[in-house]
Structures are given as structure tokens and as C-alpha cells.
Design a protein around this motif. Structure first.
Motif, PDB file in Angstrom:
ATOM      1  N   ILE A 326     -62.609 -64.354 -49.783  1.00 64.14           N
ATOM      2  CA  ILE A 326     -60.875 -64.770 -50.588  1.00 64.14           C
ATOM      3  C   ILE A 326     -61.203 -64.069 -52.465  1.00 64.14           C
ATOM      4  CG2 ILE A 326     -59.507 -66.527 -50.861  1.00 64.14           C
ATOM      5  CD1 ILE A 326     -61.016 -67.707 -48.608  1.00 64.14           C
ATOM      6  N   TYR A 327     -59.779 -63.568 -52.479  1.00 63.30           N
ATOM      7  CA  TYR A 327     -59.710 -62.683 -54.078  1.00 63.30           C
ATOM      8  C   TYR A 327     -58.532 -63.839 -54.095  1.00 63.30           C
ATOM      9  CZ  TYR A 327     -63.191 -59.495 -52.810  1.00 63.30           C
ATOM     10  OH  TYR A 327     -64.559 -58.426 -53.724  1.00 63.30           O
ATOM     11  N   LYS A 328     -58.254 -64.099 -55.410  1.00 63.55           N
ATOM     12  CA  LYS A 328     -57.397 -64.813 -55.530  1.00 63.55           C
ATOM     13  C   LYS A 328     -56.669 -64.103 -57.526  1.00 63.55           C
ATOM     14  CE  LYS A 328     -60.029 -67.806 -59.160  1.00 63.55           C
ATOM     15  NZ  LYS A 328     -60.195 -68.856 -59.687  1.00 63.55           N
ATOM     16  N   GLY A 337     -49.910 -64.133 -50.160  1.00 61.94           N
ATOM     17  CA  GLY A 337     -50.636 -63.462 -49.261  1.00 61.94           C
ATOM     18  C   GLY A 337     -50.208 -62.413 -49.089  1.00 61.94           C
ATOM     19  N   ILE A 357     -59.650 -70.578 -45.860  1.00 63.34           N
ATOM     20  CA  ILE A 357     -58.631 -69.847 -46.174  1.00 63.34           C
ATOM     21  C   ILE A 357     -57.713 -70.843 -45.858  1.00 63.34           C
ATOM     22  CG2 ILE A 357     -56.300 -68.371 -45.358  1.00 63.34           C
ATOM     23  CD1 ILE A 357     -58.025 -66.765 -44.213  1.00 63.34           C
ATOM     24  N   TYR A 367     -51.522 -69.832 -56.008  1.00 62.29           N
ATOM     25  CA  TYR A 367     -52.817 -68.745 -55.941  1.00 62.29           C
ATOM     26  C   TYR A 367     -51.881 -67.902 -54.973  1.00 62.29           C
ATOM     27  CZ  TYR A 367     -56.137 -70.026 -59.662  1.00 62.29           C
ATOM     28  OH  TYR A 367     -56.294 -70.252 -61.357  1.00 62.29           O
ATOM     29  N   ILE A 369     -53.555 -65.044 -53.235  1.00 66.04           N
ATOM     30  CA  ILE A 369     -54.688 -64.701 -52.407  1.00 66.04           C
ATOM     31  C   ILE A 369     -54.819 -62.938 -51.580  1.00 66.04           C
ATOM     32  CG2 ILE A 369     -55.485 -67.190 -51.894  1.00 66.04           C
ATOM     33  CD1 ILE A 369     -55.056 -66.348 -49.061  1.00 66.04           C
TER      34      ILE A 369
END
Length: 394
Positions: A326-328, A337, A357, A367, A369
Motif C-alpha cells: 500500500i502507498y499513501k 483509491g 487495505i 488519505y 491510496i
């Protein structure tokens, strides 16, 4: 998802493959192909020039090398389905080889969506290509081809055709581990397949791409893959769904794609969703067995506040792909997302902790993602428009 029976079938086929390879190695009939590393660490203009020349030189197919869809794509990847059908009809009309005539007729039927008719033609023909095409037709019909595959592999242990069938089977079933196992074998056979293996694992390199260029196969596809590796490169617009959809994605532009293109149709719905329109769930439904389909639908339902359905899709996605990251970043879009489906994600930073997730989204409101995982699409691309048109048409 695979049940235990499906996993056992794959294990049995892979075990048979390993035993046959060991036997062939003892006899000196099979050697591992070592991957060369290029001295050049950059993709220079001369390399791209040679690649573009390969595209021009491969802008046609020849009858004797056009007995399977795989070999047709290998010669002329950017030819449209309509152009391939026209060429095959000409081959069929001109050939005096009745076996080839049956195969050409079967391939035309397959491309037109008449899978049963194609199977009938291939059944009447002989040879390894006819057998490959027949099993492929059965696979596209939704039949269990495990026994046929095992016999085919046993009859032709040193051929690429059984591996291609197993690979397409794993793509359709949606098993990341199964795909990786087959790609690991194919990657030893050619630099092209080594590049696809790296792209699937998201570990691609310029060296792998340069080595693949030298084989002068799938020229148009390799040009596209070069752009994923070096985004300063560009591609011409071509009359090909896969190439054009990916070029638009790489540029962050609006994608135009037919109903049967999973990559393109999901991107279209994602862009509409970000613009404030409601999702056409009917347009995405054919792709819900794919990992990108599950992830997209799960994130849409999360954005809509339906956590119950969202969890079903996202849990299924996580189980299907296995490893993921996961990247944020702070949310700038209207929906969380969704950006990753319309363009290459930018400005995201990795989430260091191992977390699901759903858990991350729940704990971190505000945020955006991006989820990084083994990409089926790069493998699907090898089988081109035909694979998706036959398997995902409504």
C-alpha cells in the motif's frame, strides 16, 4: 478463486513438467537459457530506432508461421483483429495444404467468437498447432482442460505451446502464484518472456528490455513496455486496442476501449467516477474475477460507504494477488483509491507497516491510496486483443 481441486491439478501438471525437464536434461536435450546482462544501462535512441524498424519489418504475417494466434501476435502484434481475419481468409483461399486450410478456418472462427465452430475445425486438423488450438478453444469455452493439458505436455515436453496454455488457464482462473510459476519457466526460454516475468513482478529493468529487443518478436508490444520503463519515450497511435489504451493511460489521457477490454473499461469508469458520475456496474461486471476488477469495485463501494460489500471484494483481491504493498498520500481527488486506474500514480509514499487495505483506510481518513501488486495485465497483453475479446465479451 481456485479451490483445492484446481490447485491440485496445477501442482500435478507442474510436477509432470519438472519430471519431463529433468529427463530431457539428463539426455542433453534441454538446457537452461542464461539471461545476459546488457553493458548498456540506458535505453538510447539507437535502441529505440532498431525497435521501431522491427515494428515496420513485422507489419505482415506469413502463412507457414500463422497457425496459432500466439505466432501471429509474435510476428505482427499491432495488427487489428479485423486485419488478421482478412489475412487468414486469404491464406485459406490460396493454400493447397488442407491441414493448414482447416487451421486457418478455425482461427477465423475463433476470432469471430464462434468457439465451437473453431474447435470443430481444429479437431479435423493434425499436428501440434491443431492440438494447441483445440485445447485453447476448449479453455475459452470454460471447459476443464487439465487432463488434455497433461497429455499435451507429455507428448510435447520441449514445446512452448503447453506452457502457453497453462499460462492462459491461470490468467483466466486468476491465480497470481500459478502465473508466476509458469512465467518462471518461460523466462528461461527467451529474453522476451524474461521481460514479461519482470514486469509481472514489478521488478523490470532497462537491461531486460534491451535484451528482449534483440529477439525481434512482439516488436510493437516491446515498444509499449519500453515506455513503462522509460517514460520519456513515446508511442505512435496504432490501430490496436491494447496499445492505444495503455498509451492513453501512460499519458493520463481519456481512454477509448471496447466493452471487452478490462484495462480500458475500468479506466473509463474510474474517470467518470472521479468526475462525479455514477458507476456503470454493468460495464465492470465482466471483469470482477480479475484482480483489478475486484480492487476497483471494492474501492468504489468503500467510497460509497458500503463497507460490507467493499470488504468482500477487497478481501477477495488480497487473497487473489497474495503479496501487495500500500502507498499513501493526502487525498486530493474527490474519491479515494481511484487515481491509480486512470494514470500512473505519482507522489505516493509507501506504508511501512503490514496492514490490510480496509484496516488502513479505516484508520487513515483523508488519505488516498495506491495498491502495488503482481500485474496480470502485463501477461494478458502478450495474448493481445483476442484473449480479452473472446473471454470478456458480454
Amino acid at each position: 478463486m481456485y479451490g483445492s481441486n484446481e490447485e491440485d491439478k496445477l501442482k500435478n501438471i507442474m510436477k509432470l513438467k519438472e519430471e519431463l525437464e529433468k529427463d530431457l536434461k539428463k539426455k542433453g536435450l534441454l538446457k537452461d537459457k542464461k539471461q545476459e546482462t546488457s553493458k548498456s544501462s540506458t535505453v538510447d535512441e539507437s535502441t529505440m530506432k532498431r525497435l521501431k524498424e522491427s515494428v515496420v519489418k513485422s507489419s505482415h504475417i506469413v502463412p507457414e508461421e500463422s497457425l496459432t494466434l500466439y505466432n501471429i501476435n509474435l510476428q505482427d502484434y499491432d495488427a487489428s483483429i479485423e486485419d488478421v481475419i482478412k489475412a487468414l481468409r486469404i491464406f485459406s483461399a490460396k493454400t493447397t495444404n488442407m491441414n493448414h486450410k482447416l487451421i486457418f478456418e478455425g482461427l477465423v472462427k475463433l476470432l469471430e467468437g464462434n468457439v465451437k465452430g473453431a474447435k470443430d475445425s481444429f479437431t479435423q486438423a493434425q499436428g501440434i498447432e491443431a492440438q494447441y488450438n483445440k485445447i485453447l478453444s476448449n479453455l475459452y469455452s470454460g471447459e476443464d482442460v487439465s487432463q488434455e493439458l497433461a497429455l499435451f505436455l507429455k507428448s510435447y515436453p520441449d514445446s512452448i505451446y503447453p506452457l502457453l496454455l497453462i499460462l492462459e488457464r491461470e490468467i483466466i482462473k486468476g491465480t497470481a502464484d500459478g502465473i508466476e510459476k509458469i512465467l518462471s519457466i518461460l523466462s528461461k526460454r527467451s529474453y522476451f518472456w524474461h521481460l514479461i516475468f519482470e514486469l509481472f513482478k514489478d521488478t523490470y529493468s532497462e537491461e531486460a528490455a534491451i535484451s528482449a529487443v534483440r529477439e525481434k518478436v512482439f516488436a510493437s508490444l516491446i515498444m509499449l513496455l519500453f515506455v513503462y520503463i522509460d517514460r520519456t519515450k513515446d508511442l505512435p497511435i496504432q490501430n490496436h486496442t491494447c496499445l492505444n489504451a495503455h498509451k492513453s493511460y501512460l499519458r493520463g489521457e481519456t481512454i477509448s476501449a471496447p466493452d471487452w477490454c478490462p484495462f480500458g473499461r475500468i479506466a473509463i469508469e474510474a474517470r467518470r467516477y472521479l468526475a462525479g458520475y455514477k458507476i456503470d456496474f454493468g460495464a465492470v461486471k465482466p471483469f470482477e474475477k480479475t484482480p483489478e476488477g475486484k480492487l476497483f469495485l471494492g474501492l468504489v463501494y468503500l467510497n460509497e460507504g458500503n463497507k460490507t460489500i467493499a470488504e468482500q471484494y477487497i478481501n477477495a483481491f488480497e487473497k487473489q494477488v497474495g503479496d501487495y504493498k500500500i502507498y499513501k498520500k493526502h487525498l486530493k481527488q474527490s474519491k479515494m483509491g481511484i487515481e491509480q486506474f486512470i494514470a500512473l500514480p505519482s507522489d505516493f509514499e509507501p506504508v511501512e507497516e503490514k496492514i490490510s487495505i480496509i484496516e488502513f483506510v479505516t484508520k487513515n481518513p483523508g488519505y488516498d491510496i495506491y495498491v502495488r501488486y503482481r500485474k496480470f495485465e502485463f501477461v494478458r497483453l502478450v495474448f493481445s486483443e483476442e484473449h480479452c475479446k473472446i473471454n470478456y465479451s458480454k
